[in-house]
Write a protein that holds these residues in place. Structure first.
Motif, PDB file in Angstrom:
ATOM      1  N   UNK A   4       5.172   8.350 -13.814  1.00 45.85           N
ATOM      2  CA  UNK A   4       5.686   9.446 -14.634  1.00 45.85           C
ATOM      3  C   UNK A   4       5.427  10.807 -14.007  1.00 45.85           C
ATOM      4  N   UNK A   5       4.316  10.950 -13.297  1.00 49.90           N
ATOM      5  CA  UNK A   5       3.881  12.253 -12.795  1.00 49.90           C
ATOM      6  C   UNK A   5       3.982  12.396 -11.286  1.00 49.90           C
ATOM      7  N   UNK A   6       4.413  11.344 -10.614  1.00 44.41           N
ATOM      8  CA  UNK A   6       4.660  11.416  -9.178  1.00 44.41           C
ATOM      9  C   UNK A   6       6.007  10.770  -8.881  1.00 44.41           C
ATOM     10  N   UNK A   7       6.559  11.135  -7.744  1.00 46.97           N
ATOM     11  CA  UNK A   7       7.800  10.526  -7.253  1.00 46.97           C
ATOM     12  C   UNK A   7       7.470   9.822  -5.945  1.00 46.97           C
ATOM     13  N   UNK A   8       7.909   8.599  -5.810  1.00 48.53           N
ATOM     14  CA  UNK A   8       7.659   7.812  -4.604  1.00 48.53           C
ATOM     15  C   UNK A   8       8.990   7.493  -3.947  1.00 48.53           C
ATOM     16  N   UNK A   9       9.049   7.717  -2.642  1.00 44.99           N
ATOM     17  CA  UNK A   9      10.282   7.484  -1.878  1.00 44.99           C
ATOM     18  C   UNK A   9       9.928   6.799  -0.567  1.00 44.99           C
ATOM     19  N   UNK A  10      10.779   5.880  -0.155  1.00 44.80           N
ATOM     20  CA  UNK A  10      10.612   5.207   1.133  1.00 44.80           C
ATOM     21  C   UNK A  10      11.799   5.565   2.025  1.00 44.80           C
ATOM     22  N   UNK A  11      11.485   6.078   3.216  1.00 47.18           N
ATOM     23  CA  UNK A  11      12.522   6.362   4.223  1.00 47.18           C
ATOM     24  C   UNK A  11      12.165   5.586   5.470  1.00 47.18           C
ATOM     25  N   UNK A  12      12.780   4.431   5.638  1.00 43.72           N
ATOM     26  CA  UNK A  12      12.441   3.585   6.777  1.00 43.72           C
ATOM     27  C   UNK A  12      11.002   3.122   6.670  1.00 43.72           C
ATOM     28  N   UNK A  13      10.192   3.508   7.638  1.00 38.85           N
ATOM     29  CA  UNK A  13       8.774   3.144   7.663  1.00 38.85           C
ATOM     30  C   UNK A  13       7.881   4.208   7.018  1.00 38.85           C
ATOM     31  N   UNK A  14       8.499   5.253   6.485  1.00 42.07           N
ATOM     32  CA  UNK A  14       7.746   6.402   5.969  1.00 42.07           C
ATOM     33  C   UNK A  14       7.705   6.353   4.443  1.00 42.07           C
ATOM     34  N   UNK A  15       6.524   6.562   3.881  1.00 43.20           N
ATOM     35  CA  UNK A  15       6.276   6.511   2.446  1.00 43.20           C
ATOM     36  C   UNK A  15       5.950   7.924   1.981  1.00 43.20           C
ATOM     37  N   UNK A  16       6.744   8.467   1.068  1.00 45.08           N
ATOM     38  CA  UNK A  16       6.584   9.846   0.615  1.00 45.08           C
ATOM     39  C   UNK A  16       6.149   9.859  -0.847  1.00 45.08           C
ATOM     40  N   UNK A  17       5.040  10.526  -1.112  1.00 43.16           N
ATOM     41  CA  UNK A  17       4.526  10.680  -2.472  1.00 43.16           C
ATOM     42  C   UNK A  17       4.605  12.161  -2.833  1.00 43.16           C
ATOM     43  N   UNK A  36      -1.580   8.169  -8.515  1.00 48.43           N
ATOM     44  CA  UNK A  36      -1.786   8.399  -7.083  1.00 48.43           C
ATOM     45  C   UNK A  36      -2.584   7.263  -6.454  1.00 48.43           C
ATOM     46  N   UNK A  37      -3.578   6.774  -7.156  1.00 46.24           N
ATOM     47  CA  UNK A  37      -4.338   5.622  -6.641  1.00 46.24           C
ATOM     48  C   UNK A  37      -3.425   4.414  -6.453  1.00 46.24           C
ATOM     49  N   UNK A  38      -2.589   4.136  -7.427  1.00 47.83           N
ATOM     50  CA  UNK A  38      -1.695   2.980  -7.316  1.00 47.83           C
ATOM     51  C   UNK A  38      -0.713   3.154  -6.173  1.00 47.83           C
ATOM     52  N   UNK A  39      -0.196   4.363  -6.011  1.00 47.39           N
ATOM     53  CA  UNK A  39       0.780   4.607  -4.951  1.00 47.39           C
ATOM     54  C   UNK A  39       0.170   4.406  -3.575  1.00 47.39           C
ATOM     55  N   UNK A  40      -1.016   4.981  -3.327  1.00 49.78           N
ATOM     56  CA  UNK A  40      -1.614   4.874  -1.994  1.00 49.78           C
ATOM     57  C   UNK A  40      -2.166   3.486  -1.722  1.00 49.78           C
TER      58      UNK A  40
END
Length: 255
Positions: A4-17, A36-40
């Motif tokens: 809800x409070x972060x956006x997660x995006x994947x571009x190829x091999x790159x993970x953007x939070x 953030x803990x779950x994302x990383x």
């Protein structure tokens, strides 16, 4: 993944939070810390992702801990992962901070957690929580001195003053200084460069740096040797030598 409070995006091999609380200058409450803990953790455990980027929405990186949620956040201080969710984690993969606007208090501690910092010219850095008696508990007292040296670290920690992106770049706090609005683009460029290299050797070299911090040189060289042997056993060096003999990477070319 139900954020809800972060956006997660994947571009190829790159993970953007992206921390996505622009109305609070991306201040982090306890719920955001959990996300953030779950994302990383997801990034760390996903073999298809090589480099992470952390950034903030709406023109600011992060103003750190949300003081309107201070009770819940202070209850998180003893957590192994850190109050803001991830700042005591040592990942096996590199992370880049893409910074614009305010990067202060716990936001600065998050930027210090990253391996590389890319800032645009709007960025401002400082431990503004000094004014309110909020302690540095997400790595700021330990990481800043390792990056910029004792004198400059104590300056920021004790005075609580803001410094500009230009001054941070002169100090070596910022690795790349770019025009306004270009921090994420440059971070993706650097991340894609890193993603193109043999990953096990790259990660072992990175971890050797961290594991050797504070150790005598003799111990550090042993750490380097052990990490180097792990890399050799992966076979990446032999694949690389084969590609070199076939003409790759000559004359300073990266690939």
């Amino acid at each position: 993944m139900g954020y809800r409070n972060i956006i997660v995006e994947v571009r190829g091999r790159v993970f953007i939070v992206t921390i996505n609380r622009p109305e609070r200058r991306n201040a982090i409450d306890a719920d955001t810390a959990e996300e953030l803990y779950r994302a990383w953790t997801y990034f760390e455990n996903n073999p298809d992702l090589y480099v992470g980027i952390i950034t903030g929405a709406g023109g600011n990186f992060s103003s750190g801990a949300d003081l309107y949620d201070i009770d819940r956040l202070m209850n998180r201080v003893p957590n192994p992962e850190g109050p803001l969710g991830f700042t005591r984690l040592r990942l096996s993969k590199p992370v880049i901070a893409a910074i614009s606007g305010y990067c202060v208090a716990g936001g600065l501690e998050i930027a210090l957690w990253a391996d590389i910092r890319v800032a645009d010219k709007t960025a401002k850095f400082g431990f503004l929580e000094r004014r309110f008696g909020v302690p540095l508990v997400d790595g700021g007292t330990q990481r800043l001195v390792r990056i910029v040296g004792l004198g400059r670290a104590l300056d920021l920690i004790l005075t609580g003053r803001l410094i500009s992106a230009e001054e941070a770049y002169q100090w070596g706090l910022v690795n790349y200084l770019v025009n306004e609005g270009k921090a994420l683009d440059k971070s993706i460029e650097v991340a894609e460069l890193i993603s193109g290299y043999p990953q096990e050797t790259l990660r072992n070299d990175r971890l050797a740096v961290y594991e050797g911090l504070g150790k005598p040189l003799s111990e550090g060289l042993i750490i380097e040797m052990k990490r180097g042997l792990r890399s050799i056993r992966t076979g990446e060096i032999y694949d690389g030598v084969k590609r070199f003999k076939e003409g790759a990477g000559r004359h300073g070319n990266l690939y």
